[in-house]
Design a protein around this motif. Sequence first.
Motif, short mmCIF file in Angstrom:
data_model
loop_
_atom_site.label_atom_id
_atom_site.label_comp_id
_atom_site.label_asym_id
_atom_site.label_seq_id
_atom_site.Cartn_x
_atom_site.Cartn_y
_atom_site.Cartn_z
N MET A 13 0.93 -1.18 0.08
CA MET A 13 0.02 0.08 -0.03
C MET A 13 0.85 1.32 -0.03
O MET A 13 1.93 1.31 0.63
CB MET A 13 -0.91 -0.09 1.26
CG MET A 13 -1.97 1.21 1.41
SD MET A 13 -2.42 1.28 3.00
CE MET A 13 -3.17 2.99 2.68
N GLU A 14 0.36 2.47 -0.63
CA GLU A 14 1.19 3.58 -0.59
C GLU A 14 0.15 4.80 -0.35
O GLU A 14 -0.77 4.58 -0.48
CB GLU A 14 1.77 3.94 -2.21
CG GLU A 14 2.91 2.85 -2.69
CD GLU A 14 2.95 2.84 -3.75
OE1 GLU A 14 2.87 4.24 -4.68
OE2 GLU A 14 3.76 2.13 -4.67
N VAL B 130 -8.23 2.28 -0.12
CA VAL B 130 -8.55 1.60 1.04
C VAL B 130 -9.55 1.92 2.09
O VAL B 130 -10.08 1.23 2.76
CB VAL B 130 -6.92 1.42 1.84
CG1 VAL B 130 -6.98 0.62 3.17
CG2 VAL B 130 -5.88 0.75 0.76
N THR B 131 -9.61 3.28 2.23
CA THR B 131 -10.69 3.66 3.30
C THR B 131 -12.10 3.10 2.78
O THR B 131 -12.80 2.72 3.76
CB THR B 131 -10.77 5.19 3.42
OG1 THR B 131 -9.41 5.67 3.79
CG2 THR B 131 -11.60 5.75 4.76
N ARG B 132 -12.46 3.38 1.69
CA ARG B 132 -13.67 2.84 0.95
C ARG B 132 -14.02 1.13 1.20
O ARG B 132 -14.89 1.07 1.80
CB ARG B 132 -13.81 3.29 -0.48
CG ARG B 132 -14.57 4.54 -0.69
CD ARG B 132 -14.56 4.69 -2.25
NE ARG B 132 -13.49 5.56 -2.85
CZ ARG B 132 -12.66 5.34 -3.54
NH1 ARG B 132 -13.01 4.12 -4.39
NH2 ARG B 132 -11.55 5.91 -4.24
N SER C 128 1.44 -3.20 5.05
CA SER C 128 -0.22 -3.41 4.25
C SER C 128 0.21 -3.69 2.75
O SER C 128 1.09 -2.97 2.09
CB SER C 128 -1.01 -2.20 4.43
OG SER C 128 -1.17 -1.89 5.79
N TYR C 129 -0.80 -4.43 2.44
CA TYR C 129 -0.42 -4.92 0.92
C TYR C 129 -1.71 -4.81 0.39
O TYR C 129 -2.91 -5.02 0.95
CB TYR C 129 0.07 -6.10 0.88
CG TYR C 129 1.36 -6.28 1.32
CD1 TYR C 129 2.56 -6.10 0.24
CD2 TYR C 129 1.77 -6.37 2.41
CE1 TYR C 129 3.75 -6.23 0.79
CE2 TYR C 129 3.13 -6.38 2.77
CZ TYR C 129 4.00 -6.35 1.97
OH TYR C 129 5.56 -6.41 2.37
N LEU C 130 -1.91 -4.77 -0.89
CA LEU C 130 -3.37 -4.37 -1.71
C LEU C 130 -3.12 -5.21 -2.80
O LEU C 130 -1.99 -5.54 -3.56
CB LEU C 130 -3.81 -3.26 -1.77
CG LEU C 130 -3.00 -2.12 -2.26
CD1 LEU C 130 -2.81 -2.22 -3.79
CD2 LEU C 130 -3.57 -0.80 -1.92
N GLU D 155 -8.27 -0.98 -10.39
CA GLU D 155 -8.99 -0.88 -9.00
C GLU D 155 -8.41 -1.51 -7.95
O GLU D 155 -7.67 -2.71 -8.24
CB GLU D 155 -10.36 -1.65 -9.37
CG GLU D 155 -11.60 -0.51 -9.22
CD GLU D 155 -12.70 -1.52 -9.40
OE1 GLU D 155 -13.73 -1.12 -8.77
OE2 GLU D 155 -12.77 -2.53 -10.16
N VAL D 156 -8.43 -1.16 -6.84
CA VAL D 156 -8.02 -1.75 -5.59
C VAL D 156 -9.16 -2.52 -5.05
O VAL D 156 -10.28 -2.06 -4.63
CB VAL D 156 -7.45 -0.59 -4.53
CG1 VAL D 156 -7.18 -1.61 -3.11
CG2 VAL D 156 -6.23 0.17 -5.07
N THR D 157 -9.28 -3.92 -5.12
CA THR D 157 -9.82 -4.87 -4.81
C THR D 157 -9.78 -5.65 -3.56
O THR D 157 -10.83 -6.15 -2.99
CB THR D 157 -10.12 -5.95 -5.97
OG1 THR D 157 -8.87 -6.64 -6.00
CG2 THR D 157 -10.44 -5.33 -7.35
N ASP D 158 -8.58 -5.64 -3.07
CA ASP D 158 -8.54 -6.41 -2.03
C ASP D 158 -7.47 -5.85 -0.94
O ASP D 158 -6.39 -5.18 -1.56
CB ASP D 158 -8.18 -8.09 -2.11
CG ASP D 158 -8.98 -8.57 -3.11
OD1 ASP D 158 -10.11 -9.14 -2.79
OD2 ASP D 158 -8.60 -8.42 -4.42
N PHE D 159 -7.26 -6.28 0.31
CA PHE D 159 -6.23 -5.67 1.21
C PHE D 159 -5.96 -6.58 2.39
O PHE D 159 -6.67 -7.25 2.68
CB PHE D 159 -7.00 -4.13 1.90
CG PHE D 159 -6.19 -3.56 3.00
CD1 PHE D 159 -5.20 -2.53 2.36
CD2 PHE D 159 -6.44 -3.84 4.22
CE1 PHE D 159 -4.29 -1.94 3.55
CE2 PHE D 159 -5.77 -3.09 5.26
CZ PHE D 159 -4.86 -2.40 4.77
N CYS D 160 -4.68 -6.37 2.64
CA CYS D 160 -4.51 -7.25 3.96
C CYS D 160 -3.28 -6.52 4.58
O CYS D 160 -2.53 -5.71 4.23
CB CYS D 160 -4.22 -8.68 3.69
SG CYS D 160 -2.32 -8.83 2.77
#
Length: 388
Positions: A231-232, A239-241, A274-276, A284-289
């Motif tokens: 994540m940047e 990520v907030t959404r 954090s990775y996405l 699009e950012v679809t997933d996050f961990c």
Amino acid sequence: RHKFWETQPVGQFRDLADGSLPDGAIEPPSPLSEVRADPYPLPAAFEWFTCDLDDDALLADLYALLAHNYVEDDENMFRFNYSPAFLRWALRPPSFFRAWHIGVRAKESKKLVAFISGVPARIRARDDVVRMAEINFLCVHKKLRSKRLAPVLIREVTRRVHQENIWQAAYTAGVVLPTPITTCRYWHRSLNPKKLIDVGFSRLGPRMTMSRTVRLYKLPDAPLTPGFRQMELRDVAAVTRLLRSYLARYVVAPDFDELDVEHWLLPQEDVVDSYLVESPETHEVTDFCSFYTLPSSVLNNATYSTLKAAYSYYNVAVKTPLQQLMNDALIVAKQKNYDVFNALDVMENEGFLKELKFGPGDGQLHYYLYNYRIRNGIKPSELGLVLL
Ligand code: MYA
Ligand code: JJ1
């Protein structure tokens, strides 16, 4: 039984059977003019001391207090070893209050002998978003234990929270107090099984050799999901959404805005990762961990002095299966030389723990709310809150 906790506005064991008590605040706020103006008295040899975490010398003292006196496992083999950078991160989120970083010093030597902290947070319980304090790092020096100092620290932080017109708090503990909203189990995924066995963190399974064990826990060299990246800063809005819509499904969860996400989730080396997944087609950012870094000191081992542990933090799987996303988190943690990856059975974590070869630990984590009742409590899978 609980001389202190029986006097506090928390769910009491005797009320557990009483289904008539409503959800929400246990007692109403008081006018600020009625909040006690001066600090609670301490034993004569000690004084209150508000900690300035900008001060590197003070931070080093706090680090040392915790490194020698904070939480241990039930057999006293390991002790949490929060780094100075981690403590600064944990204690200075958006709109933090310096007055909530509370030390106790010996008057004469000025040595730091106890600590408690709070940070502000908005936490939602069902449909009620409540301003709360997250209380953490309660610690009394080993030589001053069982002298009823902890209740004084808790009353003092409560007073300083009340002064900000905040009347609720959230906290976790390894011990049972009146009364948990839920009880979670720690699960552990070996990344460096030989070291974990050498230090007594885990054991060779029955009918297992070391080489079979090492093979069992092997992981690929690089993440497998296309578009998986760190994540940047430019990702904060996306990520907030993602996180807000995901956390909405839990009964108790933080109400994060972009400033919170920037603070709590933007990577900081050896503090939080954090990775996405950015879709290679649509971007699009679809997933996050994410995971945070909390080493433990290894007590009494000739070869090793610390274990490097990653703790699962917030994860959101929309397009990528959660199990695949967390497998990639294990892979990057292994690449970064962590010895073990820990997770609680909160949120949807049950859905990947066994499959990804996590095993249940011997520790539990009880979650509490102060001055807020949740009738009948909740299940770990209904909890969307991870404290540090
Ligand atoms: S949890 C991590 C706690 N820290 C450790 O475990 C580190 C190692 N241990 C120690 O440093 C000491 O043993 C501590 C107790 C300091 C824990 N949470 O002074 P005492 C009650 C709450 O004689 P000591 C974290 O940081 C105990 O039941 N209460 O005992 C979150 C007894 O009360 P009662 C605890 O061992 C902290 C009384 O203290 C805990 O010398 C959240 C005994 O006091 C505990 N973990 O010191 C704090 N352990 O007789 C609450 C023991 O009634 C926040 N006790 O059973 C509440 C919200 C406040 C803000 C509200 C705003 C509105
Ligand atoms: O780390 C924990 N337990 C470890 C070590 C146990 C050592 C002996 N007591 C454990 N290891 C087994 C791992 C094994 C790996 C292969 C698969 C099977 C499992 O179980 C425990 C958590 O389980 N940690 C603690 O006890 C530390 C304290 C936890 C309470 C924390 C309180 C938090 C304070 C509030 O902020």
